[in-house]
Design an enzyme around this catalytic site. Structure first.
Site, PDB file in Angstrom:
ATOM      1  N   ASP A 130      55.910  45.429  31.288  1.00  0.00           N
ATOM      2  CA  ASP A 130      56.072  45.864  32.646  1.00  0.00           C
ATOM      3  C   ASP A 130      57.025  47.164  32.613  1.00  0.00           C
ATOM      4  OD1 ASP A 130      55.966  45.952  35.512  1.00  0.00           O
ATOM      5  OD2 ASP A 130      57.137  44.342  35.872  1.00  0.00           O
ATOM      6  N   ASN A 154      45.412  45.716  39.223  1.00  0.00           N
ATOM      7  CA  ASN A 154      45.728  46.839  38.999  1.00  0.00           C
ATOM      8  C   ASN A 154      44.913  48.096  39.247  1.00  0.00           C
ATOM      9  OD1 ASN A 154      47.359  46.201  35.735  1.00  0.00           O
ATOM     10  ND2 ASN A 154      48.401  46.471  37.697  1.00  0.00           N
ATOM     11  N   TRP A 155      43.768  47.359  39.627  1.00  0.00           N
ATOM     12  CA  TRP A 155      42.524  48.610  40.520  1.00  0.00           C
ATOM     13  C   TRP A 155      43.237  49.079  41.742  1.00  0.00           C
ATOM     14  CZ3 TRP A 155      39.031  50.177  37.254  1.00  0.00           C
ATOM     15  CH2 TRP A 155      38.682  49.338  36.354  1.00  0.00           C
ATOM     16  N   SER A 182      52.657  36.826  37.198  1.00  0.00           N
ATOM     17  CA  SER A 182      51.720  37.507  37.832  1.00  0.00           C
ATOM     18  C   SER A 182      50.289  37.298  37.378  1.00  0.00           C
ATOM     19  CB  SER A 182      52.043  38.999  37.483  1.00  0.00           C
ATOM     20  OG  SER A 182      53.144  39.523  38.222  1.00  0.00           O
TER      21      SER A 182
END
Length: 274
Positions: A22, A70-71, A198
């Site tokens: 991250d 993440n798209w 996450s």
């Protein structure tokens, strides 16, 4: 993770390390660079961490490269990430193969274009026979998806009459989740100061030790990785037992955990070499 697979006592050297990489965008923003520059810098951290883990005898390293969420990022950034992923597959897989590292890619590949899917398959095929560390890349991966696809496959077996509902237990589900054939993660690292997992390896992280590093992923290199391994070496993993039970089992084990701890101290503390 099946309860049958939960060990009675831990060792101070993790067999399986999982990392949520991250902070690439924030690293780039601090330097007034486009976000993709952070992702490119992060590739150097991947190399450093792979080399460090292999040198310390880690059996499995799993990296969270691209989540199913993440798209939602800007289309330009997603496109740049896909191009970077393709380039990395083309360039890095040969180095992995030369170093006897096996590559596995986990996640739902159906959303990737055919070229990227083919390179994933080719990279895995090239390294399939390697016997060193396994490097698992989580791409379009989510823990909810993982558990859902596992239970769906079990349900299909029930529908076909190959299983009874009474046969379903955690050991069976373990066989169908991603990386179910490998040791579960002992240590999960997240960089950039965030303290959450996450949707990463939700099933597999049941008894995993968590380590949070403040540095952004592009700054997480060899020294930071060794600090994380050293911190892990001092954790006492109880697996539901009391301290007395763990201490007794360690004593019966001949003090092997202490021996591992001293080896990590030697590796991470230069003064210990003198």
């Amino acid at each position: 993770m099946s309860t049958a697979d939960i060990p009675l006592v831990g060792t101070s050297k993790p067999r399986h390390v999982a990392i949520i990489m991250d902070g690439n965008n924030r690293w780039a923003k601090q330097r007034r660079l486009p976000g993709v520059a952070g992702h490119k810098a992060g590739v150097d951290s991947v190399r450093a961490v792979v080399e460090t883990c292999a040198r310390h005898g880690v059996e499995v390293l799993t990296l969270f490269a691209f989540s199913s969420e993440n798209w939602r990022r800007p289309e330009e950034e997603v496109g740049a990430l896909m191009r970077l992923f393709l380039v990395a597959l083309q360039r890095e897989v040969r180095k992995l193969n030369r170093n006897n590292i096996r590559l596995r890619i986990i996640g739902d590949r159906s959303k990737f274009n055919s070229t990227l899917q083919q390179h994933m398959q080719d990279a895995e095929g090239l390294t399939a026979g390697n016997t060193g560390m396994t490097l698992a890349i989580a791409a379009n991966y989510g823990g909810h998806w993982d558990i859902t696809q596992a239970t769906r496959r079990v349900a299909e077996k029930v529908e076909r009459g190959e299983l009874r509902t009474a046969d379903i237990d955690d050991h069976l589900i373990q066989q169908y989740v991603e990386l179910g054939d490998l040791p579960p993660p002992d240590l999960c690292i997240r960089t950039a100061g965030e303290q959450r997992i996450s949707n990463f390896l939700l099933w597999q992280l049941a008894y995993t030790e968590l380590y949070f590093a403040d540095v952004f992923w592009p700054d997480f290199r060899t020294e930071q990785m060794e600090l994380a391994l050293a911190a892990y070496s001092h954790r006492k993993r109880r697996f539901g037992q009391t301290d007395d039970q763990v201490d007794r089992r360690l004593a019966e084990d001949g003090g092997s955990q202490a021996e591992h701890s001293s080896s990590f101290e030697f590796a991470t503390n230069p003064a210990a070499k003198r």
